[in-house]
Write a protein that holds these residues in place. Structure first.
Motif, mmCIF file in Angstrom:
data_model
loop_
_atom_site.group_PDB
_atom_site.id
_atom_site.type_symbol
_atom_site.label_atom_id
_atom_site.label_comp_id
_atom_site.label_asym_id
_atom_site.label_seq_id
_atom_site.Cartn_x
_atom_site.Cartn_y
_atom_site.Cartn_z
ATOM 1 N N ALA A 116 0.663 -1.235 -0.012
ATOM 2 C CA ALA A 116 -0.024 0.053 -0.083
ATOM 3 C C ALA A 116 0.905 1.376 -0.062
ATOM 4 O O ALA A 116 0.438 2.371 -0.781
ATOM 5 N N LEU A 117 1.837 1.219 0.887
ATOM 6 C CA LEU A 117 2.623 2.235 0.876
ATOM 7 C C LEU A 117 3.415 2.697 -0.534
ATOM 8 O O LEU A 117 3.775 3.556 -0.966
ATOM 9 N N ALA A 118 4.088 1.497 -1.006
ATOM 10 C CA ALA A 118 4.748 1.648 -2.382
ATOM 11 C C ALA A 118 3.635 2.183 -3.456
ATOM 12 O O ALA A 118 3.948 3.082 -4.133
ATOM 13 N N GLY A 119 2.423 1.721 -3.524
ATOM 14 C CA GLY A 119 1.376 2.326 -4.379
ATOM 15 C C GLY A 119 1.191 3.865 -4.379
ATOM 16 O O GLY A 119 0.893 4.686 -5.140
ATOM 17 N N ALA A 120 0.983 4.199 -2.802
ATOM 18 C CA ALA A 120 0.821 5.503 -2.566
ATOM 19 C C ALA A 120 1.905 6.349 -3.141
ATOM 20 O O ALA A 120 1.759 7.636 -3.468
ATOM 21 N N ALA A 121 3.092 5.981 -2.645
ATOM 22 C CA ALA A 121 4.495 6.599 -3.272
ATOM 23 C C ALA A 121 4.436 7.025 -4.656
ATOM 24 O O ALA A 121 4.681 7.884 -5.311
ATOM 25 N N LEU A 122 4.035 5.806 -5.580
ATOM 26 C CA LEU A 122 3.986 5.936 -6.963
ATOM 27 C C LEU A 122 2.895 6.848 -7.397
ATOM 28 O O LEU A 122 3.038 7.644 -8.417
ATOM 29 N N TRP A 123 1.732 6.785 -6.883
ATOM 30 C CA TRP A 123 0.746 7.697 -6.990
ATOM 31 C C TRP A 123 1.235 9.264 -6.827
ATOM 32 O O TRP A 123 0.892 10.051 -7.897
ATOM 33 N N TRP A 124 1.933 9.424 -5.872
ATOM 34 C CA TRP A 124 2.322 10.796 -5.497
ATOM 35 C C TRP A 124 3.356 11.278 -6.643
ATOM 36 O O TRP A 124 3.337 12.429 -6.966
ATOM 37 N N ARG A 125 4.420 10.334 -6.968
ATOM 38 C CA ARG A 125 5.205 10.706 -8.082
ATOM 39 C C ARG A 125 4.658 10.815 -9.383
ATOM 40 O O ARG A 125 4.853 11.983 -9.896
ATOM 41 N N LEU A 126 3.966 10.245 -9.653
ATOM 42 C CA LEU A 126 3.412 10.135 -11.130
ATOM 43 C C LEU A 126 1.992 10.879 -11.382
ATOM 44 O O LEU A 126 1.706 11.223 -12.249
ATOM 45 N N GLY A 127 1.182 11.069 -10.287
ATOM 46 C CA GLY A 127 0.158 11.786 -10.281
ATOM 47 C C GLY A 127 -1.039 10.937 -10.708
ATOM 48 O O GLY A 127 -0.852 9.634 -10.798
ATOM 49 N N SER A 128 -2.283 11.231 -10.656
ATOM 50 C CA SER A 128 -3.172 10.456 -11.375
ATOM 51 C C SER A 128 -3.034 9.895 -12.423
ATOM 52 O O SER A 128 -2.793 10.508 -13.481
ATOM 53 N N PRO A 129 -3.397 8.521 -12.896
ATOM 54 C CA PRO A 129 -3.160 8.316 -14.049
ATOM 55 C C PRO A 129 -4.057 8.759 -15.361
ATOM 56 O O PRO A 129 -3.854 8.491 -16.302
ATOM 57 N N SER A 130 -5.055 9.445 -15.029
ATOM 58 C CA SER A 130 -6.047 10.075 -15.958
ATOM 59 C C SER A 130 -5.369 11.182 -16.593
ATOM 60 O O SER A 130 -5.901 11.932 -17.347
ATOM 61 N N ARG A 131 -4.389 11.931 -15.757
ATOM 62 C CA ARG A 131 -3.774 13.152 -16.214
ATOM 63 C C ARG A 131 -2.851 12.934 -17.478
ATOM 64 O O ARG A 131 -2.491 11.764 -17.671
ATOM 65 N N THR A 132 -2.734 13.986 -18.248
ATOM 66 C CA THR A 132 -1.989 14.065 -19.426
ATOM 67 C C THR A 132 -0.304 14.084 -18.891
ATOM 68 O O THR A 132 0.031 14.956 -18.033
ATOM 69 N N THR A 133 0.451 13.338 -19.510
ATOM 70 C CA THR A 133 1.908 13.349 -19.118
ATOM 71 C C THR A 133 2.267 14.705 -19.563
ATOM 72 O O THR A 133 1.881 15.149 -20.530
ATOM 73 N N PRO A 134 3.404 15.220 -18.708
ATOM 74 C CA PRO A 134 3.892 16.703 -19.157
ATOM 75 C C PRO A 134 4.467 16.776 -20.505
ATOM 76 O O PRO A 134 4.430 17.842 -20.947
ATOM 77 N N SER A 135 5.177 15.806 -21.024
ATOM 78 C CA SER A 135 5.729 16.017 -22.216
ATOM 79 C C SER A 135 4.860 15.970 -23.374
ATOM 80 O O SER A 135 5.106 16.455 -24.601
ATOM 81 N N ALA A 136 3.364 15.649 -23.323
ATOM 82 C CA ALA A 136 2.745 15.988 -24.265
ATOM 83 C C ALA A 136 1.728 16.989 -23.956
ATOM 84 O O ALA A 136 0.726 17.292 -24.752
ATOM 85 N N GLY A 137 2.051 17.771 -23.153
ATOM 86 C CA GLY A 137 1.004 19.039 -22.924
ATOM 87 C C GLY A 137 1.456 20.184 -23.501
ATOM 88 O O GLY A 137 2.627 20.478 -23.662
ATOM 89 N N THR A 138 0.476 20.648 -24.334
ATOM 90 C CA THR A 138 0.830 21.885 -24.956
ATOM 91 C C THR A 138 0.851 23.121 -23.977
ATOM 92 O O THR A 138 -0.022 23.370 -23.069
ATOM 93 N N LEU A 139 1.351 24.431 -24.594
ATOM 94 C CA LEU A 139 1.833 25.325 -23.628
ATOM 95 C C LEU A 139 0.408 26.330 -23.813
ATOM 96 O O LEU A 139 -0.134 26.741 -22.612
ATOM 97 N N PHE A 140 -0.183 26.599 -24.987
ATOM 98 C CA PHE A 140 -1.180 27.442 -25.218
ATOM 99 C C PHE A 140 -2.500 26.519 -25.341
ATOM 100 O O PHE A 140 -2.545 25.797 -26.265
ATOM 101 N N ASP A 141 -3.652 26.938 -24.816
ATOM 102 C CA ASP A 141 -4.838 26.132 -24.841
ATOM 103 C C ASP A 141 -6.032 27.022 -25.023
ATOM 104 O O ASP A 141 -7.038 26.497 -24.953
ATOM 105 N N ASP A 142 -5.719 28.207 -25.535
ATOM 106 C CA ASP A 142 -6.896 29.033 -25.994
ATOM 107 C C ASP A 142 -6.363 29.830 -27.190
ATOM 108 O O ASP A 142 -5.337 29.587 -27.797
#
Length: 211
Positions: free
Chosen positions: A73-99
């Motif tokens: 459980a602790l390992a899973g929590a640490a991985l979740w904190w490090r990588l964030g929610s799986p539903s989030r877009t990875t930083p390398s794929a995020g564009t700078l301007f969204d409007d």
């Protein structure tokens, strides 16, 4: 003395059917457990057998099993904190301007408004957009939809090498607060604002062919 009357016998199959009919009457099943009760009991029996087998195979028995579960459980929590929610877009794929396209001055104004209200994450986002838009307005970067903060920092470093490290750090900060679930603070915004002001007074390095 009269002849003996032979005993009455019932065929075995008929006797079985008669017994089944008798035992199927509701009066014999009033106290039987319900289907839900039987299913619940079967589930807990299975769960008990499962944990019993697992604790028997784990060093330390039940205590060892609990320790293993806690470590997982602790390992899973640490991985979740490090990588964030799986539903989030990875930083390398995020564009700078969204409007829509806005000027560097517009982004700076929005950043200052967010900072005045204590919305540091939004302030950092808008200030990074102001940095990149300003470089585009100075033709140090071409106008390219879909550019990421990392790409902008890498491209701008060619003509602004003295600020390459700060540009890369600013891009990482933008990705962390926008896609990584991190929160910004006043110090983070102050560093990005200082970089923005410094870049406006920095003479770019000419990378084109010498005339």
């Amino acid at each position: 003395m009269g002849a003996e009357v032979p005993p009455v016998t019932t065929p075995r199959e008929a006797a079985r059917e008669a017994a089944e009919r008798e035992l199927s009457k509701p009066m014999y099943h009033e106290n039987d457990p319900s289907l839900v009760d039987r299913a619940t009991r079967a589930f807990f029996d299975w769960l008990d057998d499962l944990f019993g087998a697992a604790s028997g195979a784990t060093p330390g028995g039940a205590v060892g099993l609990i320790a293993v579960v806690l470590l997982v459980a602790l390992a899973g929590a640490a991985l979740w904190w490090r990588l964030g929610s799986p539903s989030r877009t990875t930083p390398s794929a995020g564009t700078l301007f969204d409007d829509g396209v806005r000027s560097a001055a517009d982004h700076r104004k929005a950043a200052d408004a967010h900072a005045a209200a204590g919305r540091w994450t939004e302030a950092v986002q808008e200030r990074m957009r102001a940095v990149v838009r300003s470089l585009e307005e100075r033709t140090l970067l071409d106008h390219r939809p879909g550019r990421t903060a990392d790409e902008a920092a890498a491209e701008a470093s060619a003509s602004l090498p003295a600020h390459a490290a700060d540009l890369r750090a600013a891009a990482r900060t933008f990705d962390d607060v926008t896609y990584g679930g991190r929160t910004a603070d006043s110090d983070t915004y102050a560093r990005l604002r200082t970089l923005d002001l410094a870049l406006t007074h920095t003479k770019p390095l000419l990378t084109g062919p010498t005339p």
